[in-house]
Design a protein around this motif. Structure first.
Motif, PDB file in Angstrom:
ATOM      1  N   PRO A  72       0.995  -1.167   0.145  1.00  0.00           N
ATOM      2  CA  PRO A  72      -0.047   0.004   0.080  1.00  0.00           C
ATOM      3  C   PRO A  72       0.772   1.146   0.011  1.00  0.00           C
ATOM      4  N   VAL A  73       2.024   1.290   0.650  1.00  0.00           N
ATOM      5  CA  VAL A  73       2.866   2.394   0.663  1.00  0.00           C
ATOM      6  C   VAL A  73       3.314   2.748  -0.648  1.00  0.00           C
ATOM      7  N   LEU A  74       3.840   1.428  -1.507  1.00  0.00           N
ATOM      8  CA  LEU A  74       4.149   1.897  -2.869  1.00  0.00           C
ATOM      9  C   LEU A  74       2.940   2.349  -3.585  1.00  0.00           C
ATOM     10  N   ALA A  75       1.901   1.968  -3.499  1.00  0.00           N
ATOM     11  CA  ALA A  75       0.708   2.328  -4.322  1.00  0.00           C
ATOM     12  C   ALA A  75       0.471   3.863  -4.023  1.00  0.00           C
ATOM     13  N   GLU A  76       0.807   4.158  -2.725  1.00  0.00           N
ATOM     14  CA  GLU A  76       0.509   6.031  -2.441  1.00  0.00           C
ATOM     15  C   GLU A  76       1.683   6.699  -3.327  1.00  0.00           C
ATOM     16  N   MET A  77       2.765   6.040  -3.382  1.00  0.00           N
ATOM     17  CA  MET A  77       3.911   6.560  -4.056  1.00  0.00           C
ATOM     18  C   MET A  77       3.789   6.951  -5.480  1.00  0.00           C
ATOM     19  N   LEU A  78       2.980   5.819  -6.007  1.00  0.00           N
ATOM     20  CA  LEU A  78       2.944   5.942  -7.514  1.00  0.00           C
ATOM     21  C   LEU A  78       1.767   6.914  -7.652  1.00  0.00           C
ATOM     22  N   ALA A  79       0.832   7.122  -6.800  1.00  0.00           N
ATOM     23  CA  ALA A  79      -0.234   8.120  -7.055  1.00  0.00           C
ATOM     24  C   ALA A  79       0.007   9.359  -6.607  1.00  0.00           C
ATOM     25  N   ASP A  80       1.260   9.672  -6.195  1.00  0.00           N
ATOM     26  CA  ASP A  80       1.776  11.049  -5.628  1.00  0.00           C
ATOM     27  C   ASP A  80       2.096  11.993  -6.974  1.00  0.00           C
ATOM     28  N   THR A  81       1.240  12.604  -7.685  1.00  0.00           N
ATOM     29  CA  THR A  81       1.823  13.279  -8.780  1.00  0.00           C
ATOM     30  C   THR A  81       2.555  14.383  -8.389  1.00  0.00           C
ATOM     31  N   SER A  82       2.433  14.996  -7.220  1.00  0.00           N
ATOM     32  CA  SER A  82       3.546  16.064  -6.678  1.00  0.00           C
ATOM     33  C   SER A  82       4.828  15.887  -6.690  1.00  0.00           C
ATOM     34  N   GLU A  83       5.329  14.314  -6.841  1.00  0.00           N
ATOM     35  CA  GLU A  83       6.736  14.363  -6.584  1.00  0.00           C
ATOM     36  C   GLU A  83       7.259  13.329  -7.954  1.00  0.00           C
ATOM     37  N   PRO A  84       7.568  13.999  -9.061  1.00  0.00           N
ATOM     38  CA  PRO A  84       7.717  13.185 -10.124  1.00  0.00           C
ATOM     39  C   PRO A  84       8.870  12.160  -9.791  1.00  0.00           C
ATOM     40  N   ALA A  85       9.978  12.665  -8.987  1.00  0.00           N
ATOM     41  CA  ALA A  85      11.216  11.862  -8.806  1.00  0.00           C
ATOM     42  C   ALA A  85      10.558  10.453  -7.763  1.00  0.00           C
ATOM     43  N   ILE A  86       9.806  10.665  -7.062  1.00  0.00           N
ATOM     44  CA  ILE A  86       9.310   9.627  -6.413  1.00  0.00           C
ATOM     45  C   ILE A  86       8.662   8.600  -7.310  1.00  0.00           C
ATOM     46  N   ARG A  87       7.715   9.188  -8.149  1.00  0.00           N
ATOM     47  CA  ARG A  87       6.890   8.580  -8.976  1.00  0.00           C
ATOM     48  C   ARG A  87       7.869   7.672  -9.805  1.00  0.00           C
ATOM     49  N   PHE A  88       8.921   8.171 -10.320  1.00  0.00           N
ATOM     50  CA  PHE A  88       9.961   7.469 -11.263  1.00  0.00           C
ATOM     51  C   PHE A  88      10.599   6.258 -10.407  1.00  0.00           C
ATOM     52  N   GLY A  89      10.841   6.569  -9.459  1.00  0.00           N
ATOM     53  CA  GLY A  89      11.700   5.526  -8.498  1.00  0.00           C
ATOM     54  C   GLY A  89      10.544   4.241  -8.068  1.00  0.00           C
ATOM     55  N   ALA A  90       9.465   4.630  -7.909  1.00  0.00           N
ATOM     56  CA  ALA A  90       8.351   3.711  -7.449  1.00  0.00           C
ATOM     57  C   ALA A  90       7.975   3.025  -8.745  1.00  0.00           C
TER      58      ALA A  90
END
Length: 570
Positions: free
Chosen positions: A71-89
């Motif tokens: 579920p934590v990974l799902a939240e990171m994937l959904a966070d459009t405010s942090e492209p770098a985090i979405r990239f790594g996720a």
């Protein structure tokens, strides 16, 4: 400064998963990749021989596929405010999804079936280098991650080598530019950082364009570690304490020069207090006494049916007083604490209580001499002077003769009765090993009136059911087995207790633990399903997690030793 620390943390975490290519048949120590690693690197970790990645993934697929439900990974994937985090996720999610199909994972990431790889630092600059079998597939995956996340790269060039640069942090947020750089050269992908504080030569080394002047390959460091500690050549890691201390007290190595440049930019010097002649002498002496922490494999077996590894970590020391003290404090660990085949989970503390106070006192006396002149060390020494461990002798007097204590959950079953969980079966054991356990029990009785009516005799177990609330549904017995006082429950507990009769006290360790994850989680998952409760996604399938582990803490001639191992099957 904070942004730089974050970038280093991200890169170091990402280096935990190696991507390498097939290089079978080569001597691990005559590896050309080592020419790019400086001899004074403070941190080094490498898979020096080809690792059977495909077989490993297949052997562990059934156990690791559940990791994709995070579920934590799902939240990171959904966070459009942090492209770098979405990239790594996105990349991490691609890896987790690929665990279900190892062939597809290897193909998508461009990996080899037999990889090698390296993580180290050029001073403070982290570098991860990995060989890939299909660089085009690797770049295509990064393109997918960029499209999904919106985290775009720019293209840079150094000494004719092109690379992708991903800006970390907000552009213009401070004067320090920090980029995550990725390059591929001759089948080797390199991942590092590029900052406005470093020169081009450092980036050239990090990307494998130019070799370092003082490579680790020109020294015997790795060979010495392997020989001294009995490691396999496959995988070696170390932290060089001496280089870390040199960096902060004298600044005359690569890390030290980088720290000095950073301090100059920040305008304050946190190392000033320890860059005195006294501190340099005393801190370097301490580092020489505790030169490195090293780790490596001692056994390795990987095929599509099973993966098993045994690892060892040693904190090297030349302090004879500490080694002697730890050796004296070693106690007894029953065999049932170190065999994951026999229990759900077991652990034991081996400690010769009679040696605890005198051994710690010797270490304390050694720490008090000589009187230190380096101010921070002198202050620490003054604080330690108020903690004389000789007083422990009074506290441990009642336990004189104790050599260890251990416990095991051998088997258990749970059920739901009237919507309430109930323990349907419990096979367990607790043991106290001592020179005369019956004498210790009789000494304790006056301080515990509830034990006053119990007469502990060899060959006569005492029923403890009257001391256990009936709603627990558990019965237990107390008895003696040679030099071991035991409390056991169930047939499995009695069998394990009886086996202790033939185990003689010996100084065989400080701590031991073993566990069988499948047997541990099985009854819990059955209980959850029977209760009608929804099984959390992160726990789904845990009853099929076929993995057994064991750990131990001990001491040998090189220093404190931490051992761990596991066996995993599909």
């Amino acid at each position: 400064m904070k942004k730089l620390a974050l970038a280093v943390a991200i890169l170091a975490a990402g280096a935990g998963g190696y991507w390498y290519s097939q290089q079978q048949g080569q001597n691990a120590l005559s590896n050309p990749a080592l020419d790019y690693i400086p001899a004074d690197t403070p941190l080094f970790s490498a898979q020096l021989k080809p690792f059977p990645l495909k077989d490993y993934l297949k052997a562990t697929a059934a156990n690791t596929a559940m990791m994709a439900e995070d579920p934590v990974l799902a939240e990171m994937l959904a966070d459009t405010s942090e492209p770098a985090i979405r990239f790594g996720a996105f990349l991490y999610k691609a890896y987790l999804d690929g665990l279900k199909d190892p062939d597809a994972l290897i193909k998508r990431f461009g990996l080899s079936e037999q990889p090698r790889g390296y993580f180290y630092t050029l001073g403070a600059l982290p570098v991860a280098r990995m060989e890939v079998a299909n660089a085009a597939a690797f770049w295509a995956l990064l393109d997918e991650a960029e499209t999904f996340s919106g985290f775009k790269h720019s293209v840079g060039t150094v000494a004719g080598q092109s690379y992708r640069a991903y800006t970390l942090g907000e552009p213009g947020a401070d004067a320090t530019k920090i980029e995550l750089v990725v390059a591929e050269r001759e089948g080797m992908v390199s991942v590092s950082l590029n900052t406005s504080m470093q020169d081009a030569a450092l980036l050239e080394h990090a990307l494998g364009v130019t070799k370092v002047a003082n490579p680790i390959s020109a020294t015997s460091q790795i060979a010495d570690i392997i020989k001294t500690h009995g490691f396999l050549e496959d995988s070696i890691s170390f932290i060089n304490h001496q280089e870390l201390v040199r960096a902060v007290v004298s600044g005359d190595n690569q890390l030290g020069k980088q720290l000095s440049a950073l301090v100059a930019e920040e305008g304050e010097d946190p190392f000033q207090a320890i860059r005195t002649a006294e501190c340099q002498t005393e801190l370097n002496a301490i580092a020489a006494n505790w030169p490195r922490t090293v780790a490596g494999l001692t056994t390795l077996k990987v095929d599509s049916q099973q993966t098993s590894m045994d690892m060892k970590l040693v904190v090297e020391t030349k302090n004879a007083v500490v080694l002697a003290a730890l050796e004296k404090m070693r106690g007894f660990l029953p065999s049932y604490t170190t065999n994951p085949q026999n229990s759900v989970i077991a652990m034991g503390l081996g400690l010769d209580v009679s040696e605890l106070a005198p051994s710690l006192t010797k270490v304390w006396n050694d720490a008090m001499q000589p009187k230190l002149q380096c101010q921070p060390l002198a202050e620490l020494q003054a604080q330690l002077s108020e903690l004389n461990p000789a007083m422990l002798g009074m506290a441990t007097g009642m336990a004189d003769g104790v050599k260890g204590i251990a416990a095991a959950l051998i088997d258990y079953q749970l059920e739901v009765v009237d919507d309430e969980p109930k323990l349907n079966k419990l096979d367990a054991l607790i043991s106290l090993s001592a020179e005369d356990p019956a004498l210790l029990f009789n000494m304790v009785k006056p301080f515990a009136p509830v034990l006053g009516q119990i007469e502990l005799k060899a060959g006569e177990d005492v029923d403890l059911s009257g001391f256990i609330p009936p709603e627990f549904g558990v019965s237990a017995k107390l008895g003696l087995r040679g030099q071991h006082m035991v409390v056991y429950s169930g047939e499995g507990g009695k069998k394990a207790a009886d086996a202790l009769s033939s185990e003689k006290l010996s100084a065989n360790g400080l701590y031991g633990m073993s566990a069988d994850y499948g047997r541990m989680m099985g009854p819990l998952m059955t209980l959850l399903e029977a209760s009608g409760e929804e099984v959390p996604p992160e726990l789904s399938g845990m009853e099929n997690f076929n993995m057994k582990i064991q750990m131990a803490v001990d001491v040998n001639a090189q220093g404190p030793v931490f051992r761990s191992g596991f066996v995993m099957k599909p």
